[in-house]
Design a protein around this motif. Structure first.
Motif, PDB file in Angstrom:
ATOM      1  N   GLY A  19       0.827  -1.199   0.000  1.00  0.00           N
ATOM      2  CA  GLY A  19       0.000   0.000   0.000  1.00  0.00           C
ATOM      3  C   GLY A  19       0.859   1.246   0.000  1.00  0.00           C
ATOM      4  N   MET A  20       0.337   2.308  -0.572  1.00  0.00           N
ATOM      5  CA  MET A  20       1.044   3.585  -0.584  1.00  0.00           C
ATOM      6  C   MET A  20       1.011   4.208   0.812  1.00  0.00           C
ATOM      7  SD  MET A  20       1.989   3.593  -3.683  1.00  0.00           S
ATOM      8  CE  MET A  20       1.545   2.947  -5.295  1.00  0.00           C
ATOM      9  N   VAL A  21       1.866   5.194   1.038  1.00  0.00           N
ATOM     10  CA  VAL A  21       1.920   5.851   2.342  1.00  0.00           C
ATOM     11  C   VAL A  21       0.544   6.402   2.727  1.00  0.00           C
ATOM     12  CG1 VAL A  21       2.878   7.801   3.630  1.00  0.00           C
ATOM     13  CG2 VAL A  21       4.375   6.388   2.202  1.00  0.00           C
ATOM     14  N   GLU A  22      -0.154   7.005   1.778  1.00  0.00           N
ATOM     15  CA  GLU A  22      -1.489   7.541   2.056  1.00  0.00           C
ATOM     16  C   GLU A  22      -2.477   6.450   2.429  1.00  0.00           C
ATOM     17  OE1 GLU A  22      -3.447  10.968  -0.021  1.00  0.00           O
ATOM     18  OE2 GLU A  22      -1.851  10.551  -1.492  1.00  0.00           O
ATOM     19  N   GLU A  23      -2.242   5.243   1.966  1.00  0.00           N
ATOM     20  CA  GLU A  23      -3.207   4.155   2.148  1.00  0.00           C
ATOM     21  C   GLU A  23      -2.962   3.320   3.402  1.00  0.00           C
ATOM     22  OE1 GLU A  23      -3.935   3.310  -2.638  1.00  0.00           O
ATOM     23  OE2 GLU A  23      -2.412   2.182  -1.529  1.00  0.00           O
ATOM     24  N   THR A  24      -1.743   3.353   3.934  1.00  0.00           N
ATOM     25  CA  THR A  24      -1.411   2.480   5.064  1.00  0.00           C
ATOM     26  C   THR A  24      -1.715   3.179   6.385  1.00  0.00           C
ATOM     27  OG1 THR A  24       0.886   3.250   4.853  1.00  0.00           O
ATOM     28  CG2 THR A  24       0.329   1.133   3.864  1.00  0.00           C
ATOM     29  N   PRO A  25      -2.534   2.565   7.244  1.00  0.00           N
ATOM     30  CA  PRO A  25      -2.902   3.188   8.517  1.00  0.00           C
ATOM     31  C   PRO A  25      -1.725   3.249   9.481  1.00  0.00           C
ATOM     32  CG  PRO A  25      -3.750   0.946   8.406  1.00  0.00           C
ATOM     33  CD  PRO A  25      -3.193   1.259   7.051  1.00  0.00           C
ATOM     34  N   THR A  26      -1.775   4.208  10.379  1.00  0.00           N
ATOM     35  CA  THR A  26      -0.707   4.376  11.367  1.00  0.00           C
ATOM     36  C   THR A  26      -0.546   3.115  12.211  1.00  0.00           C
ATOM     37  OG1 THR A  26      -1.135   6.753  11.460  1.00  0.00           O
ATOM     38  CG2 THR A  26       0.096   5.797  13.290  1.00  0.00           C
ATOM     39  N   GLU A  27      -1.644   2.444  12.501  1.00  0.00           N
ATOM     40  CA  GLU A  27      -1.581   1.216  13.305  1.00  0.00           C
ATOM     41  C   GLU A  27      -0.695   0.175  12.659  1.00  0.00           C
ATOM     42  OE1 GLU A  27      -2.299  -2.861  14.173  1.00  0.00           O
ATOM     43  OE2 GLU A  27      -3.102  -1.900  12.347  1.00  0.00           O
ATOM     44  N   LEU A  28      -0.723   0.104  11.329  1.00  0.00           N
ATOM     45  CA  LEU A  28       0.127  -0.855  10.624  1.00  0.00           C
ATOM     46  C   LEU A  28       1.594  -0.497  10.807  1.00  0.00           C
ATOM     47  CD1 LEU A  28       0.633  -3.183   8.634  1.00  0.00           C
ATOM     48  CD2 LEU A  28       0.429  -1.513   6.790  1.00  0.00           C
ATOM     49  N   TRP A  29       1.933   0.772  10.714  1.00  0.00           N
ATOM     50  CA  TRP A  29       3.316   1.209  10.925  1.00  0.00           C
ATOM     51  C   TRP A  29       3.769   0.834  12.342  1.00  0.00           C
ATOM     52  CZ3 TRP A  29       6.590   4.243   7.628  1.00  0.00           C
ATOM     53  CH2 TRP A  29       6.032   4.570   6.398  1.00  0.00           C
ATOM     54  N   GLU A  30       2.903   1.068  13.305  1.00  0.00           N
ATOM     55  CA  GLU A  30       3.244   0.751  14.694  1.00  0.00           C
ATOM     56  C   GLU A  30       3.467  -0.744  14.885  1.00  0.00           C
ATOM     57  OE1 GLU A  30      -0.093   2.439  16.655  1.00  0.00           O
ATOM     58  OE2 GLU A  30       0.757   4.475  16.716  1.00  0.00           O
ATOM     59  N   ARG A  31       2.597  -1.545  14.293  1.00  0.00           N
ATOM     60  CA  ARG A  31       2.737  -3.006  14.411  1.00  0.00           C
ATOM     61  C   ARG A  31       3.993  -3.493  13.689  1.00  0.00           C
ATOM     62  NH1 ARG A  31      -0.099  -6.980  11.359  1.00  0.00           N
ATOM     63  NH2 ARG A  31      -1.456  -5.323  10.577  1.00  0.00           N
ATOM     64  N   MET A  32       4.296  -2.871  12.558  1.00  0.00           N
ATOM     65  CA  MET A  32       5.486  -3.242  11.801  1.00  0.00           C
ATOM     66  C   MET A  32       6.757  -2.961  12.608  1.00  0.00           C
ATOM     67  SD  MET A  32       6.044  -4.338   8.525  1.00  0.00           S
ATOM     68  CE  MET A  32       4.817  -3.648   7.434  1.00  0.00           C
ATOM     69  N   PHE A  33       6.824  -1.789  13.216  1.00  0.00           N
ATOM     70  CA  PHE A  33       8.005  -1.449  14.014  1.00  0.00           C
ATOM     71  C   PHE A  33       8.077  -2.290  15.292  1.00  0.00           C
ATOM     72  CE2 PHE A  33       8.687   2.098  11.218  1.00  0.00           C
ATOM     73  CZ  PHE A  33      10.043   2.373  11.350  1.00  0.00           C
ATOM     74  N   GLY A  54      -8.615   3.817  -6.112  1.00  0.00           N
ATOM     75  CA  GLY A  54      -8.298   5.150  -5.618  1.00  0.00           C
ATOM     76  C   GLY A  54      -7.355   5.916  -6.531  1.00  0.00           C
ATOM     77  N   VAL A  55      -6.754   6.957  -5.962  1.00  0.00           N
ATOM     78  CA  VAL A  55      -5.916   7.845  -6.773  1.00  0.00           C
ATOM     79  C   VAL A  55      -4.633   7.165  -7.247  1.00  0.00           C
ATOM     80  CG1 VAL A  55      -6.808   9.942  -5.709  1.00  0.00           C
ATOM     81  CG2 VAL A  55      -4.826   8.801  -4.707  1.00  0.00           C
ATOM     82  N   HIS A  59      -0.955   0.858  -8.984  1.00  0.00           N
ATOM     83  CA  HIS A  59      -1.175  -0.507  -8.532  1.00  0.00           C
ATOM     84  C   HIS A  59      -1.363  -1.490  -9.688  1.00  0.00           C
ATOM     85  CE1 HIS A  59      -1.187   0.598  -4.411  1.00  0.00           C
ATOM     86  NE2 HIS A  59      -2.320   1.260  -4.437  1.00  0.00           N
ATOM     87  N   GLN A  60      -2.076  -1.059 -10.707  1.00  0.00           N
ATOM     88  CA  GLN A  60      -2.346  -1.957 -11.826  1.00  0.00           C
ATOM     89  C   GLN A  60      -1.048  -2.426 -12.486  1.00  0.00           C
ATOM     90  OE1 GLN A  60      -4.789  -0.252 -14.923  1.00  0.00           O
ATOM     91  NE2 GLN A  60      -5.108  -2.218 -15.938  1.00  0.00           N
ATOM     92  N   ARG A  88      -0.486  15.197 -12.412  1.00  0.00           N
ATOM     93  CA  ARG A  88      -0.991  16.459 -11.870  1.00  0.00           C
ATOM     94  C   ARG A  88      -2.380  16.748 -12.444  1.00  0.00           C
ATOM     95  NH1 ARG A  88       4.520  19.788 -13.078  1.00  0.00           N
ATOM     96  NH2 ARG A  88       5.580  19.438 -11.085  1.00  0.00           N
ATOM     97  N   SER A  89      -3.185  17.446 -11.688  1.00  0.00           N
ATOM     98  CA  SER A  89      -4.510  17.798 -12.175  1.00  0.00           C
ATOM     99  C   SER A  89      -4.370  18.620 -13.458  1.00  0.00           C
ATOM    100  CB  SER A  89      -5.258  18.639 -11.129  1.00  0.00           C
ATOM    101  OG  SER A  89      -5.468  17.902  -9.955  1.00  0.00           O
TER     102      SER A  89
END
Length: 302
Positions: free
Chosen positions: A104-118, A213-214, A219-220, A295-296
């Motif tokens: 997942g991209m940084v925008e897509e990964t929840p903070t909880e996942l980062w905490e569990r990973m560390f 998503g964006v 991803h594709q 970019r838009s």
């Protein structure tokens, strides 16, 4: 080589994440080479059945000991350290192999996942090492092996938490090596290549991707190319286990080594190419659109 060169006693090794993948293959290989193996895992009741079947060891074999370990639980880490020392005294080898993966991209990964990973890859392993280092220092011999990956050498798109913790793991190992070397303890950082384990499959990865998503265009292309690359490059976990066995025999104070041809190539490229060059190479390999392409109102042509 399974005996301690200083005492002639059979050497012992602790392997975290020993119930599957690289940990299972490594525990099996080292047991068959005569090591006393302490297999640390979240669920020994089920994991040890798999490991005993792989090694042919009996339930009461003193050379194969299962220890419950949840690296995200400080009380479990403390209890595991006591169980390890009760079983084998000061371990000669301490292999930090356990880990989790996520996409997942940084925008897509929840903070909880980062905490569990560390917690799984850094905080838990550091705590376990701190618990075991006093006895290892008193023994005057040992080797701590940190299992990193290509993501620890170069941050990879769509796996930022995983790349971040593996990079932190390598910096920890480099720092610790200078501290423990005077006591006869060496540190090895292993950069793994691609191996056929659950961690590279959907079953072994927490998938945070928003495929509509964006970042859908990323991803594709990345998913298609990534699966093709893994299919071509993935090697048997037994190949890794052979490399780990050799790493444990090193008597150098610090070693950073690659196990797998793709990992060796990346280490070479990381030394030879500038950082901007590696960034561009990664972008092209993964099919990520060029800078500014999304970019838009911008052109979508790559």
């Amino acid at each position: 080589m399974s005996s301690n060169p200083m005492t002639g006693e059979r050497r012992s090794v602790v392997i975290t994440g020993a119930s599957r993948g690289l940990g299972l293959a490594s525990a099996t290989k080292l047991y068959k080479r005569g090591w006393r193996v302490v297999a640390a895992m979240r669920s020994p009741d089920t994991g040890m059945k798999v490991l005993r079947a792989a090694t042919g060891a009996g339930d009461d074999d003193p050379r194969l000991v299962g220890v419950a370990l949840d690296l995200t639980d400080p009380s479990s880490v403390t209890a595991a350290a006591k169980a390890i020392e009760d079983a084998v005294g000061a371990p000669y080898g301490l292999v930090h192999n356990a880990g989790i993966s996520a996409a997942g991209m940084v925008e897509e990964t929840p903070t909880e996942l980062w905490e569990r990973m560390f917690a799984t890859t850094i905080f838990g392993p550091v705590a376990l090492t701190k618990e075991l280092l006093p006895s290892m220092r008193r023994a005057g011999a040992g080797r701590i092996v940190l299992v990193s990956s290509q993501g620890g050498v170069r941050g990879m798109p769509a796996t930022a938490p995983y790349s971040a913790v593996k990079g932190a793991l390598e910096r920890w190992g480099e720092s610790m090596a200078g501290e423990v070397a005077p006591f006869g303890i060496g540190v090895t950082v292993i950069v793994t290549g691609t191996y056929d384990t659950d961690i590279i499959t959907d079953a072994g990865t927490t998938d945070c991707r928003d495929l509509a998503g964006v970042y859908a265009r990323h991803h594709q292309t990345m998913d298609k190319r990534g699966r093709a690359a893994m299919k071509l490059a993935a090697r048997s976990p037994e190949k890794f286990a052979e490399g780990l066995a050799k790493a444990l025999d090193s008597e150098k104070p610090f070693v950073k080594t690659a196990i797998g041809p793709d990992a060796r190539m990346l280490l070479i490229a990381n030394r030879v190419l500038p950082s901007a060059g590696l960034h561009q190479m990664t972008r092209l390999m993964m099919g990520i659109p060029r800078f500014g392409a999304m970019r838009s109102g911008g052109s979508s042509n790559d």
